[in-house]
Each structure stands twice: as C-alpha cells, then as structure tokens.
Design a protein around this motif. Sequence first.
Motif, mmCIF file in Angstrom:
data_model
loop_
_atom_site.group_PDB
_atom_site.id
_atom_site.type_symbol
_atom_site.label_atom_id
_atom_site.label_comp_id
_atom_site.label_asym_id
_atom_site.label_seq_id
_atom_site.Cartn_x
_atom_site.Cartn_y
_atom_site.Cartn_z
ATOM 1 N N GLY A 364 0.810 -1.219 0.000
ATOM 2 C CA GLY A 364 0.000 0.000 0.000
ATOM 3 C C GLY A 364 0.838 1.260 0.000
ATOM 4 N N LEU A 365 1.983 1.247 -0.670
ATOM 5 C CA LEU A 365 2.885 2.398 -0.636
ATOM 6 C C LEU A 365 2.271 3.618 -1.311
ATOM 7 N N ALA A 400 12.611 -3.139 5.841
ATOM 8 C CA ALA A 400 12.688 -3.227 7.302
ATOM 9 C C ALA A 400 12.996 -1.856 7.886
ATOM 10 N N PRO A 401 12.675 -1.612 9.144
ATOM 11 C CA PRO A 401 13.044 -0.338 9.766
ATOM 12 C C PRO A 401 14.561 -0.151 9.772
ATOM 13 N N ALA A 421 8.305 4.676 5.813
ATOM 14 C CA ALA A 421 8.984 4.179 7.018
ATOM 15 C C ALA A 421 8.085 3.284 7.866
ATOM 16 N N ALA A 422 6.795 3.595 7.926
ATOM 17 C CA ALA A 422 5.886 2.807 8.766
ATOM 18 C C ALA A 422 5.231 1.652 8.009
ATOM 19 N N LEU A 423 5.623 1.445 6.736
ATOM 20 C CA LEU A 423 4.958 0.464 5.891
ATOM 21 C C LEU A 423 5.895 -0.650 5.431
ATOM 22 N N THR A 424 6.984 -0.871 6.146
ATOM 23 C CA THR A 424 7.964 -1.845 5.689
ATOM 24 C C THR A 424 7.379 -3.261 5.690
ATOM 25 N N ALA A 425 7.951 -4.105 4.829
ATOM 26 C CA ALA A 425 7.492 -5.490 4.759
ATOM 27 C C ALA A 425 7.632 -6.195 6.104
ATOM 28 N N ALA A 426 8.734 -5.938 6.815
ATOM 29 C CA ALA A 426 8.949 -6.604 8.103
ATOM 30 C C ALA A 426 7.868 -6.235 9.109
ATOM 31 N N HIS A 433 -3.529 -7.815 10.132
ATOM 32 C CA HIS A 433 -4.493 -6.944 9.451
ATOM 33 C C HIS A 433 -3.815 -5.996 8.456
ATOM 34 N N SER A 434 -2.538 -6.194 8.187
ATOM 35 C CA SER A 434 -1.798 -5.286 7.312
ATOM 36 C C SER A 434 -2.212 -5.457 5.855
#
Length: 519
Positions: A364-365, A400-401, A421-426, A433-434
């Motif tokens: 969802g970038l 990842a962060p 920054a808040a949407l990383t795969a990790a 619910h992501s």
Amino acid sequence: MGTTTLWWRGATVYQIYVRSFFDSDGDGHGDLPGVLAKLDYLADLGVDAIWLSPVHPSPNRDWGYDVSDYEAIHSDYGSTADLETLIAAAHAHGIRVLLDEVLAHTSDEHAWFRDSLTGGGKADWYVWADLKPDGTAPNNWLSAFGGPAWAYQPLRRKAYHHKFLRQQPKLNWRHPDARAAALNVLDFWLAKGVDGFRLDVANAYLHDDALTDNPVEASEAGWRWSAAANFQKHWMDSNLVENIEALDAVRRTVDAYPDRFVFGEFSEEAERSGGFADPETGLHAGYSFPLLHARKLGPDFIRRHFEMLARFERHWPCVSFCNHDVPRTASRFGDASPPLARLLLALLLALRGTVLLYQGEELGLPEADLTREQLRDPVGDLYWPAHKGRDGCRTPMPWAPGHAHGFTTGTPWLPAAPEHAALTAAEQERDPHSTLNFTRRLLFLRKAEAALRLGTLRFVEAPPPLLVFEREWDGRRLLCQFNMSDQPVAADLPGETLMLNGEATEAGLAAYGARISRL
C-alpha cells in the motif's frame, strides 16, 4: 490446448524494478542476487511470475530502457550466471521469470548504432532521413520526451528518428536484417530458460516509410500538458495498422519454445497498433494505459475500460493500476490510506485478465515526494516543476526499519521515502491486518477460485459509488462489490463472504469497503 493449461491466463505477474528492489552488496542499487534473496517473500506473497525491468547493459539515460548490449547483463545487476541462477531458483519456488525487452529502439551507444552512424553494413538498421533545405527536421514527428523526434548527425549529414530521448534511436524494423537481429534477442534469452517477455512500447515497432507527417490532434482532450507530443496523432511515426506484422513475428519466435508467454505495452493507439488482437494473430496478451492514467475514484473508469475490451472477445488482457511510469495507486486515487490501498488491491485482483502487480503495491505504498535535486528521471528534469517525473514510484522497496528501510547498507541511488517508514514489509509481516497480509489472502483466493482467474466478467447495475460485477466459471458464480468512496454505502450483501475489506453490516459496506462472495 485448453485455456486452463495456459499458466499465464489469470496469473499474477509481479513487476520488479530491479534497481530499487533489494541491494545485495551495499553499492546502493538493487541487483539480481537481491531478487534471489527475496524469492521466499515472493513465493509467500503468492505470485505466479516476476517481470524484471531491463537488466541489460545501458548508459542509463533512461534507466535501462536504452540498451547498449542485448546479450549481456548490466554490471550493476550481476552477470548472466546470476540470471541463470535466479531462473533456476525461481522455478524451484514455482515462479516464472519474464524479461523486459526494449526492441523498438536501442541506446546510441549500441554497436549496431555505432556502425549505422558511420555508414557501415548496418547503415539502414535505423531510421535516417535528410533534413529539409532550411535545416529543419524531416517532418513534424514529435518526441514523447519533448521537441522534434529527429537528431542531426554531422557524420552522416542526416537526422535519425527517436521516439523518446535523442540517445534512443529508433530501430528500423522494416529492414529484414534489423528485424532478424531483434528477434534473435528473444531466441538468445529463451534458450537460457526465461519464461517470456514484456515488450516495451510494442505499439511502436513500425514507422511510415514515406515519413508522412502525423495528423494534428483536434481534440483538446488529447492535449495533456505534460507532453507536447500529444498535440498530434501518432499514426505515422508509430501505431501503424501493419504493426501487427511485427507482433506476429515476435509471437512466432516465442511460440517455438513450449509454455512461454509474451505480452506488450501499448502506450497509445492500442486498437490501431494491434494491442487488442486475438491471441492467434498477435501477442498472447497486452495492456494499454486507461487504468494506469485513471485518477478519479469511482465505478466509471473500470466500466468504461471493460466495456471497451468487450468489443475484442478473443483478446486476453493484462490489468494493472500501477507500474514504473505512473504515480502510486493509493496516492493517485485519493488519500493513500491503507483502506483505500486495500480496496484497489481487491478490485485489481478481482478483474479478468493477467494481473500485473508493481513492487510495493502489496504494501500500500504512497507516492514518494522528492526534491528536484533528488530526481534521476529525464522526464522530471524536462518538466519540473509542473511534473516531477517518474521517480516517486521508483524509490527503494522498504523492507525493514532502519537505514534506507533495509534496501541497502550503502547510499541508495534514490532516497528511501520517509512516507514508507511505517509500511515496511517486516512490520507488515507481523500485523495480521496489514495490507501485505490482506494481499496474500487475496492472491490465495484468486488461486483457489477459477472464476477469478479465468471467468467471465459481467457488470451488475448498481448506483454509484458502488461497482458490482459477477465472475463466473464452470457454473460457479462470485459476486464482487466495491464501495468506491470514502463514505459508507447501502448495499445488499448476498451469498457467502470469501473476502471482505472494511466492516460490512446489514446496511451495506464501509468506506472503501470491498466484498467477494460466493452465490
């Protein structure tokens, strides 16, 4: 061969912009070993194939879409052995590998053009013409990247045609040796095990040999500010009706190898240039740009596109909302919120066709906001400040962060977007619910339900902002309902729920709600 045996029908092809996917060696740009390192992620996501952006050597005037050697791998990305290793490992994961081939033009640094420039045996492998007596261009053809589509070369006292940058001379597909050389590129990589190709600007292989002027575009609707080239209809420099002959030659080449797939980009005049041909006379599939250019959320852009496609019953489409050339879907259609991103992912994966899913869309970038100093795209450099180019959708994948969102240990070639920054795969892996886990469930559902992959699509009348259609295959019917607005909407919700985005009540769907049900 029955349609169910064709792996690409209804498949999900994940587009990898290699330079921004994952950097394995800390030099700041992605590479083939980086793709290899993320195969488990791609397999867990549930994609059927990956499409790699151009991996051949290039001076990067247009970031790989100006190829200087078709039979090698760009040193930034690795080696031919790295590609062969990736293909074998991807196949072991059940994932096919497609290459992006740019055969309508080359780099001006390609050996073919250097020979043509000096009047050698390949003198006519490109489109050359005399200037007019007053020193102006041979005709009125305009480049998509601005200005006349001709560049004068004193070495030949002639001008060569370029549809894009002047460093991207047009290959002359009317010359039999040039055409054969282009087709040999496909043979070369098919023999190494690739599963097929995405063809760049497949509408632009042939030009009018008489160099007739393009007609003027009379409709103001065609005068998109961002490209002066849209002031004319590109009927002579490209998009010829006989372009289908070139597509046939490509198709015959690919079909000489079993179980391969070739689809094309038709960036303009798709109907005229063979973009909607049936699979027996053209490419296996193709995509045009209405869904990629759409910006207004609502049912109309989907209905218009599929009602148009319905005129071409035998054509198998590719469907996509985003790629490396257009702004990110969640930003283009609205507030870039996770609910909106999930609505559009649900819609995309419910449509009829082969799905092209651009890297990062499953997270969802949003579009990245870059300064002029950060841009690397020639289009952004040309049209700043009105248009920032294409780099906003090409920034590094956030894994990842931490430094560069886990993309590289070095300095990334484009900055890692703060918006990601808040949407990383990790981080999304850990949240059931992501958007990432929602996409995985959608892809699992698409694989499980043949009606979503292969079925017919029939629109059901519903008041806006609802978009409703049925998918049906072998007697199995699914109802797909989408609230194309940021407010709750009343709707009947029949059947057994298979997928739900947002809350559903007896009254209807939540804002940006989506539901797929079995009838």
